[in-house]
Design an enzyme around this catalytic site. Sequence first.
Site, PDB file in Angstrom:
ATOM      1  N   ALA A   1     -19.899 -74.522 -94.437  1.00  0.00           N
ATOM      2  CA  ALA A   1     -19.416 -74.281 -95.799  1.00  0.00           C
ATOM      3  C   ALA A   1     -17.989 -73.737 -95.773  1.00  0.00           C
ATOM      4  CB  ALA A   1     -20.352 -73.309 -96.522  1.00  0.00           C
TER       5      ALA A   1
ATOM      6  N   GLN B   1     -24.013 -67.598 -94.637  1.00  0.00           N
ATOM      7  CA  GLN B   1     -22.897 -67.398 -93.715  1.00  0.00           C
ATOM      8  C   GLN B   1     -22.548 -68.681 -92.958  1.00  0.00           C
ATOM      9  OE1 GLN B   1     -24.393 -64.078 -91.447  1.00  0.00           O
ATOM     10  NE2 GLN B   1     -23.443 -62.607 -92.824  1.00  0.00           N
ATOM     11  N   SER B   2     -22.661 -69.808 -93.632  1.00  0.00           N
ATOM     12  CA  SER B   2     -22.469 -71.116 -93.008  1.00  0.00           C
ATOM     13  C   SER B   2     -21.023 -71.374 -92.605  1.00  0.00           C
ATOM     14  CB  SER B   2     -22.920 -72.190 -93.994  1.00  0.00           C
ATOM     15  OG  SER B   2     -22.510 -73.463 -93.570  1.00  0.00           O
ATOM     16  N   ASN B   3     -20.816 -71.669 -91.323  1.00  0.00           N
ATOM     17  CA  ASN B   3     -19.491 -72.100 -90.872  1.00  0.00           C
ATOM     18  C   ASN B   3     -19.136 -73.452 -91.465  1.00  0.00           C
ATOM     19  OD1 ASN B   3     -18.691 -69.907 -89.304  1.00  0.00           O
ATOM     20  ND2 ASN B   3     -19.824 -70.656 -87.526  1.00  0.00           N
TER      21      ASN B   3
END
Length: 90
Positions: A60, A56-58
């Site tokens: 990325a 859930q990387s911001n």
Amino acid sequence: MPSLNKAFGGDLSLYIKRDDLLPGSGGGNKTRTLEFCIADALEKSANAIITGGAVQSNHARLTAAWSAKGGLDCRLILEERVKGNHGTAQ
């Protein structure tokens, strides 16, 4: 801006960079960093961006948005860093 200009003597040309108007807004320092990284990639004639992060990387998400804006292919290498931290809600 008029009040700020007045506080500094009223003799300035002031500019504000609005991160909320950039692609994938809400990234703060990530957005500012990507702005320079994507510009550098385009200047060097890159055709793709690769980055990694948590599921859930911001970072990325923002990288994908900036890559799309620059017409670059984007590949994300995502990992589940906290077991069970993705998928359906329980």
